[in-house]
Enzyme design. Structure first.
Site, mmCIF file in Angstrom:
data_model
loop_
_atom_site.group_PDB
_atom_site.id
_atom_site.type_symbol
_atom_site.label_atom_id
_atom_site.label_comp_id
_atom_site.label_asym_id
_atom_site.label_seq_id
_atom_site.Cartn_x
_atom_site.Cartn_y
_atom_site.Cartn_z
ATOM 1 N N GLN A 127 39.571 39.492 43.656
ATOM 2 C CA GLN A 127 38.787 39.939 44.804
ATOM 3 C C GLN A 127 37.418 39.244 44.799
ATOM 4 O O GLN A 127 36.665 39.354 45.743
ATOM 5 C CB GLN A 127 38.585 41.466 44.741
ATOM 6 C CG GLN A 127 39.863 42.272 44.756
ATOM 7 C CD GLN A 127 39.607 43.722 44.354
ATOM 8 O OE1 GLN A 127 39.138 44.527 45.154
ATOM 9 N NE2 GLN A 127 39.867 44.035 43.096
ATOM 10 N N CYS A 159 26.215 24.097 62.953
ATOM 11 C CA CYS A 159 27.369 23.180 62.922
ATOM 12 C C CYS A 159 27.041 21.885 63.658
ATOM 13 O O CYS A 159 26.559 21.928 64.788
ATOM 14 C CB CYS A 159 28.568 23.853 63.568
ATOM 15 S SG CYS A 159 30.009 22.788 63.718
ATOM 16 N N PRO A 209 35.499 50.146 31.724
ATOM 17 C CA PRO A 209 34.734 51.098 30.897
ATOM 18 C C PRO A 209 34.728 52.503 31.502
ATOM 19 O O PRO A 209 34.503 53.479 30.798
ATOM 20 C CB PRO A 209 33.327 50.508 30.870
ATOM 21 C CG PRO A 209 33.257 49.527 31.967
ATOM 22 C CD PRO A 209 34.654 49.108 32.306
ATOM 23 N N HIS A 235 39.489 37.537 48.914
ATOM 24 C CA HIS A 235 38.294 37.783 49.735
ATOM 25 C C HIS A 235 37.428 36.535 49.893
ATOM 26 O O HIS A 235 36.222 36.625 50.153
ATOM 27 C CB HIS A 235 37.484 38.957 49.148
ATOM 28 C CG HIS A 235 38.248 40.246 49.185
ATOM 29 N ND1 HIS A 235 37.929 41.318 48.391
ATOM 30 C CD2 HIS A 235 39.323 40.633 49.907
ATOM 31 C CE1 HIS A 235 38.782 42.307 48.633
ATOM 32 N NE2 HIS A 235 39.634 41.920 49.542
HETATM 33 C C1 BV8 Z 1 40.845 44.650 56.685
HETATM 34 C C2 BV8 Z 1 33.919 39.661 50.123
HETATM 35 C C3 BV8 Z 1 42.395 44.413 58.441
HETATM 36 C C4 BV8 Z 1 32.554 39.743 50.717
HETATM 37 C C5 BV8 Z 1 34.841 41.932 50.130
HETATM 38 C C6 BV8 Z 1 42.635 51.623 54.240
HETATM 39 C C7 BV8 Z 1 41.964 52.729 53.809
HETATM 40 C C8 BV8 Z 1 40.536 52.778 53.916
HETATM 41 C C9 BV8 Z 1 39.798 51.712 54.429
HETATM 42 C C10 BV8 Z 1 40.485 50.609 54.850
HETATM 43 C C11 BV8 Z 1 41.890 50.571 54.771
HETATM 44 N N1 BV8 Z 1 42.273 49.361 55.240
HETATM 45 C C12 BV8 Z 1 41.170 48.651 55.629
HETATM 46 C C13 BV8 Z 1 40.066 49.404 55.395
HETATM 47 C C14 BV8 Z 1 38.712 48.986 55.657
HETATM 48 C C15 BV8 Z 1 38.104 48.144 54.522
HETATM 49 C C16 BV8 Z 1 38.022 48.945 53.246
HETATM 50 O O1 BV8 Z 1 38.841 48.850 52.348
HETATM 51 N N2 BV8 Z 1 36.916 49.718 53.161
HETATM 52 C C17 BV8 Z 1 36.668 50.482 51.914
HETATM 53 C C18 BV8 Z 1 35.209 50.332 51.554
HETATM 54 C C19 BV8 Z 1 37.038 51.917 52.092
HETATM 55 N N3 BV8 Z 1 38.885 46.931 54.287
HETATM 56 C C20 BV8 Z 1 38.597 45.843 55.072
HETATM 57 O O2 BV8 Z 1 37.766 45.842 55.951
HETATM 58 C C21 BV8 Z 1 39.413 44.605 54.774
HETATM 59 N N4 BV8 Z 1 39.915 44.013 55.982
HETATM 60 O O3 BV8 Z 1 41.286 45.733 56.387
HETATM 61 O O4 BV8 Z 1 41.256 43.911 57.744
HETATM 62 C C22 BV8 Z 1 41.940 44.728 59.726
HETATM 63 C C23 BV8 Z 1 41.199 43.784 60.427
HETATM 64 C C24 BV8 Z 1 40.863 44.094 61.719
HETATM 65 C C25 BV8 Z 1 41.179 45.347 62.220
HETATM 66 C C26 BV8 Z 1 41.917 46.277 61.471
HETATM 67 C C27 BV8 Z 1 42.310 45.940 60.185
HETATM 68 C C28 BV8 Z 1 38.507 43.501 54.154
HETATM 69 C C29 BV8 Z 1 38.004 43.933 52.825
HETATM 70 C C30 BV8 Z 1 37.301 42.754 52.118
HETATM 71 C C31 BV8 Z 1 35.801 42.879 52.210
HETATM 72 N N5 BV8 Z 1 35.151 41.824 51.415
HETATM 73 N N6 BV8 Z 1 34.263 40.902 49.436
HETATM 74 C C32 BV8 Z 1 31.466 39.784 49.665
HETATM 75 O O5 BV8 Z 1 31.766 39.671 48.462
HETATM 76 O O6 BV8 Z 1 30.305 39.910 50.075
HETATM 77 S S1 BV8 Z 1 35.217 43.406 49.298
HETATM 78 C C33 BV8 Z 1 34.245 43.379 47.845
HETATM 79 O O7 BV8 Z 1 34.093 44.731 47.474
HETATM 80 C C34 BV8 Z 1 34.860 42.706 46.651
HETATM 81 O O8 BV8 Z 1 35.548 41.532 46.975
HETATM 82 C C35 BV8 Z 1 35.779 43.796 46.096
HETATM 83 O O9 BV8 Z 1 36.999 43.808 46.767
HETATM 84 C C36 BV8 Z 1 35.029 45.056 46.460
HETATM 85 C C37 BV8 Z 1 34.262 45.567 45.280
HETATM 86 O O10 BV8 Z 1 35.198 46.180 44.450
HETATM 87 P P1 BV8 Z 1 35.297 45.734 42.891
HETATM 88 O O11 BV8 Z 1 35.490 44.282 42.792
HETATM 89 O O12 BV8 Z 1 36.295 46.638 42.294
HETATM 90 O O13 BV8 Z 1 33.833 46.009 42.327
HETATM 91 P P2 BV8 Z 1 33.080 47.411 42.162
HETATM 92 O O14 BV8 Z 1 31.669 47.058 42.011
HETATM 93 O O15 BV8 Z 1 33.504 48.366 43.204
HETATM 94 O O16 BV8 Z 1 33.644 47.987 40.773
HETATM 95 C C38 BV8 Z 1 33.429 47.250 39.606
HETATM 96 C C39 BV8 Z 1 34.344 47.901 38.563
HETATM 97 O O17 BV8 Z 1 34.204 47.149 37.360
HETATM 98 C C40 BV8 Z 1 33.956 49.345 38.257
HETATM 99 O O18 BV8 Z 1 35.146 50.134 38.169
HETATM 100 C C41 BV8 Z 1 33.264 49.243 36.888
HETATM 101 O O19 BV8 Z 1 33.493 50.411 36.097
HETATM 102 C C42 BV8 Z 1 33.988 48.045 36.292
HETATM 103 N N7 BV8 Z 1 33.223 47.305 35.288
HETATM 104 C C43 BV8 Z 1 31.870 47.153 35.184
HETATM 105 N N8 BV8 Z 1 31.566 46.360 34.114
HETATM 106 C C44 BV8 Z 1 32.762 46.003 33.544
HETATM 107 C C45 BV8 Z 1 33.814 46.593 34.307
HETATM 108 N N9 BV8 Z 1 35.122 46.428 33.995
HETATM 109 C C46 BV8 Z 1 35.412 45.662 32.884
HETATM 110 N N10 BV8 Z 1 34.447 45.048 32.121
HETATM 111 C C47 BV8 Z 1 33.131 45.202 32.408
HETATM 112 N N11 BV8 Z 1 32.212 44.604 31.645
HETATM 113 ZN ZN ZN Z 2 31.350 24.354 64.839
#
Ligand code: BV8
Ligand code: ZN
Length: 242
Positions: free
Chosen positions: A91, A144, A211, A109
């Site tokens: 991701q 662009c 963690p 992503h």
């Molecule tokens: C879409 C790029 C279709 C940009 C990103 C179904 C249910 C509910 C909501 C939805 C659904 N379907 C769609 C949605 C809406 C939405 C969504 O999911 N919303 C969420 C917030 C509820 N999804 C979308 O909009 C997707 N598109 O559905 O399109 C569509 C289109 C048109 C019309 C209708 C439908 C697009 C989603 C992609 C968005 N872009 N990234 C950027 O980076 O700026 S998402 C971005 O956030 C990341 O890529 C990643 O996916 C997410 C973050 O999550 P994690 O990577 O897990 O990171 P996080 O910080 O949350 O957690 C870190 C973890 O690591 C923690 O658990 C922590 O404990 C752990 N950790 C920390 N340190 C360590 C560790 N683990 C191991 N070792 C360590 N040292």
């Molecule tokens: Zn262009």
């Protein structure tokens, strides 16, 4: 693990945390501290304030260019060299898996390193990275040369479709694998979060490395609690040990 023929490794921001890249859960700092990532990572936010959003992404790209892959990235690349088949799905929009030597990475992503025109989709070579010593700053996105449209980051914003081919390959691999490692993800963003669930439903073993204690959905799911940079090298060592 030793009998697994097809591995899937599915990663989130946590796998890059030990390289110094803040996760999505880590609060944004400075200019962006009053914003929620989900608010900034949208077409609306970019059109409303291109300099704020482009500044954020160039800040993140500059940080990624400054850091190096950590032992978690390296362990995954090592694993791929020794197991029969490994599909790496991320991701993350950084290139730390590639820089650790992972041959092929499915970026669900997008990437910070592939900006394109918002109007004609013409790809643009990334500009000179920001000098982060100047602190966080608003930055006007380039224009662009072909159509005069705004250049946007090559990432998938909320509300945008994921890259079809990568998503299809990811779902296929999850449905066919014997074992899925889910590393450093909170599993809240869809459709990516469906991937470990699909693997478990398709009969694979699922091992979460995090963690934070995660809710395990089935008896085929396990959790190794700890940092990926510490646990993954150990896990790979034991799997590959005679
Ligand atoms: C879409 C790029 C279709 C940009 C990103 C179904 C249910 C509910 C909501 C939805 C659904 N379907 C769609 C949605 C809406 C939405 C969504 O999911 N919303 C969420 C917030 C509820 N999804 C979308 O909009 C997707 N598109 O559905 O399109 C569509 C289109 C048109 C019309 C209708 C439908 C697009 C989603 C992609 C968005 N872009 N990234 C950027 O980076 O700026 S998402 C971005 O956030 C990341 O890529 C990643 O996916 C997410 C973050 O999550 P994690 O990577 O897990 O990171 P996080 O910080 O949350 O957690 C870190 C973890 O690591 C923690 O658990 C922590 O404990 C752990 N950790 C920390 N340190 C360590 C560790 N683990 C191991 N070792 C360590 N040292
Ligand atoms: Zn262009």
């Amino acid at each position: 693990m030793r009998s697994a023929q097809h591995w899937v490794v599915f990663t989130g921001a946590g796998v890059s945390a030990e390289s110094g890249i803040p996760t999505f859960r880590d609060a944004l700092t400075g200019l962006w501290s009053n914003f929620d990532p989900e608010d900034l990572a949208t077409t609306e936010a970019f059109l409303r304030d291109p300099d704020l959003v482009w500044g954020w992404y160039e800040w993140r790209r500059a940080k990624v260019l400054k850091v190096a892959p950590n032992p978690a990235h390296q362990a995954i690349a090592e694993l791929a060299r020794h197991v029969p088949r490994l599909t790496l799905i991320t991701q993350n929009v950084d290139d730390l898996h590639e820089r650790a030597g992972s041959p092929s990475v499915l970026h669900l992503h997008g990437s910070l390193h592939h900006p394109r025109c918002m109007r004609c989709a013409k790809a643009l070579d990334p500009p000179q990275p920001l000098d982060t010593s100047q602190g966080e700053q608003l930055l006007a996105p380039p224009v662009c040369v072909d159509c005069g449209g705004l250049i946007r980051p090559g990432v998938v914003w909320f509300g945008e479709m994921l890259p079809e081919q990568a998503l299809t390959q990811a779902f296929e691999a999850a449905a066919q694998c014997d074992l899925l490692l889910s590393v450093g993800t909170s599993g809240v963003v869809y459709p990516a979060a469906q991937i470990p669930q699909l693997a478990a439903r398709s009969g694979a073993w699922v091992i979460h490395i995090n963690p934070q204690n995660l809710a395990l959905g089935s008896e085929r799911e396990f959790q190794l609690t700890g940092a990926a940079g510490a646990l993954l090298p150990l896990l790979v060592q034991q799997v590959l040990a005679d």
